[in-house]
Design an enzyme around this catalytic site. Structure first.
Site, PDB file in Angstrom:
ATOM      1  N   TYR A  33       0.632  -1.312  -0.033  1.00  0.00           N
ATOM      2  CA  TYR A  33       0.180   0.068  -0.006  1.00  0.00           C
ATOM      3  C   TYR A  33       0.891   1.117   0.149  1.00  0.00           C
ATOM      4  CZ  TYR A  33       0.777   0.967   4.890  1.00  0.00           C
ATOM      5  OH  TYR A  33       1.344   1.167   5.996  1.00  0.00           O
ATOM      6  N   LYS A 147       6.275  -1.845   2.037  1.00  0.00           N
ATOM      7  CA  LYS A 147       5.029  -1.092   2.535  1.00  0.00           C
ATOM      8  C   LYS A 147       4.037  -2.136   2.761  1.00  0.00           C
ATOM      9  CE  LYS A 147       3.071   3.404   3.358  1.00  0.00           C
ATOM     10  NZ  LYS A 147       3.378   3.538   4.788  1.00  0.00           N
ATOM     11  N   GLU A 179      12.971   2.303  13.674  1.00  0.00           N
ATOM     12  CA  GLU A 179      12.241   3.605  13.252  1.00  0.00           C
ATOM     13  C   GLU A 179      10.964   3.508  14.427  1.00  0.00           C
ATOM     14  OE1 GLU A 179      10.073   2.652   9.689  1.00  0.00           O
ATOM     15  OE2 GLU A 179      10.090   0.776   9.854  1.00  0.00           O
ATOM     16  N   LEU A 203      11.268   1.422   7.268  1.00  0.00           N
ATOM     17  CA  LEU A 203      10.528   2.006   5.919  1.00  0.00           C
ATOM     18  C   LEU A 203      11.202   3.150   5.207  1.00  0.00           C
ATOM     19  CD1 LEU A 203       7.845   1.300   4.079  1.00  0.00           C
ATOM     20  CD2 LEU A 203       6.988   3.369   5.081  1.00  0.00           C
TER      21      LEU A 203
END
Ligand SMILES: Cc1ncc(COP(=O)(O)O)c(C=O)c1O
Length: 286
Positions: A33, A147, A179, A203
């Site tokens: 996505y 993702k 992250e 990401l």
């Protein structure tokens, strides 16, 4: 006005959109996505989002069902069908509908879905006073650069932050910063901006790239390298970044004040540079 979504070649009211239960997105979380912020009806960094989408599709060995020109046209069309100037476009591609079997089906059409929601950027109080974060061990998989719609790890982690009344959970893998559950993380120490480099453990955030460009333009020295947990816990400033959070200053980490306990001076520089940059891009697109 009923909300309009896009599903497999058609725009339709949200309540009419239906996915078969054997869709591999539903059965396996087998899909990817993107979330694209739209400011003043202009999708922000769309080419970069489409490059990242292609990278996610390549990583899961799924052909891109649309060309970049088709994505761009459809996204602009979806934006035009919604009243707000600032929107958040969500798009998802799954491996389609097939008899349940882990191995990939042959000759199955991808499922393509897109929707738009009003873009909710942080309220002024969060910008002025900063946000609270907790920390956790990063127990997600080793392809965090994809993702993927398989977000159970991220959801469990994000809920632990919500349970603690925190906005995010800062993650450490083997003693090093990765992250946060839905954001990238930056640290300021001794006037330098530190963040992990792009690799399979994080990401590749679109906002991450914008922040690095703005830091360079503002003359802030940047080091992209492994950042230890100790460096994060002793940081002068910590920032979390994402398309919807933009840049926010973390003022407490596990209830302990970060730096002065207030958004730091470099946060203020980057936050205003980010707002100015957005205005400039929008003016150029108008
Ligand atoms: C795990 C994770 N890291 C980082 C980000 C930030 O990416 P972007 O700046 O492209 O929104 C997100 C955004 O949702 C995310 O889910």
């Amino acid at each position: 006005m009923s909300e309009i979504v896009y599903l497999n070649g058609e725009f339709m009211p949200l309540e009419k959109a239906r996915i078969p239960v054997l869709d591999r997105g539903f059965i396996f979380g087998d899909g990817v996505y993107e979330v694209i912020p739209v400011y003043s009806r202009h999708p922000f960094r769309l080419p970069e989002h489409l490059v990242r989408l292609q990278g996610s599709l390549d990583a899961i060995r799924l052909a891109n069902p649309l060309t970049d020109a088709e994505w761009t046209r459809l996204i602009h069309d979806l934006v035009a069908r919604h009243p707000g100037d600032d929107q958040s476009i969500y798009l998802q591609v799954t491996r389609g509908v097939a008899k349940r079997d882990h191995a990939f089906p042959r000759d199955v059409k991808q499922t393509v879905f897109m929707m738009s929601s009003p873009l909710v950027t942080p309220v002024q109080d969060l910008i002025d006073n900063g946000v609270r974060c907790i920390t956790a061990v990063d127990y997600r998989w080793l392809k965090c650069n994809v993702k993927s719609v398989s977000l159970l790890g991220n959801c469990l982690l994000r809920q632990s932050a919500a349970d603690a009344g925190a906005i995010e959970v800062v993650l450490f893998r083997d003693g090093y910063l990765t992250e946060a559950s839905a954001s990238n993380v930056f640290v300021i120490k001794g006037g330098k901006l530190l963040s992990p480099p792009k690799n399979h453990l994080i990401l590749p955030g679109i906002t991450y790239d914008v922040v690095l460009e703005l830091a360079a333009a503002c003359g802030i020295p940047v080091e992209l390298r492994a950042v230890s947990e100790q460096e994060v816990r002793n940081a002068d400033e910590i920032w979390v970044t994402s398309s919807t959070k933009e840049v926010l200053a973390v003022v407490t980490l596990d209830e302990k004040a970060v730096g002065s306990g207030k958004p730091g001076s470099l946060f203020k520089v980057i936050h205003s540079a980010f707002q100015e940059f957005k205005r400039k891009v929008m003016r150029a697109a108008a």
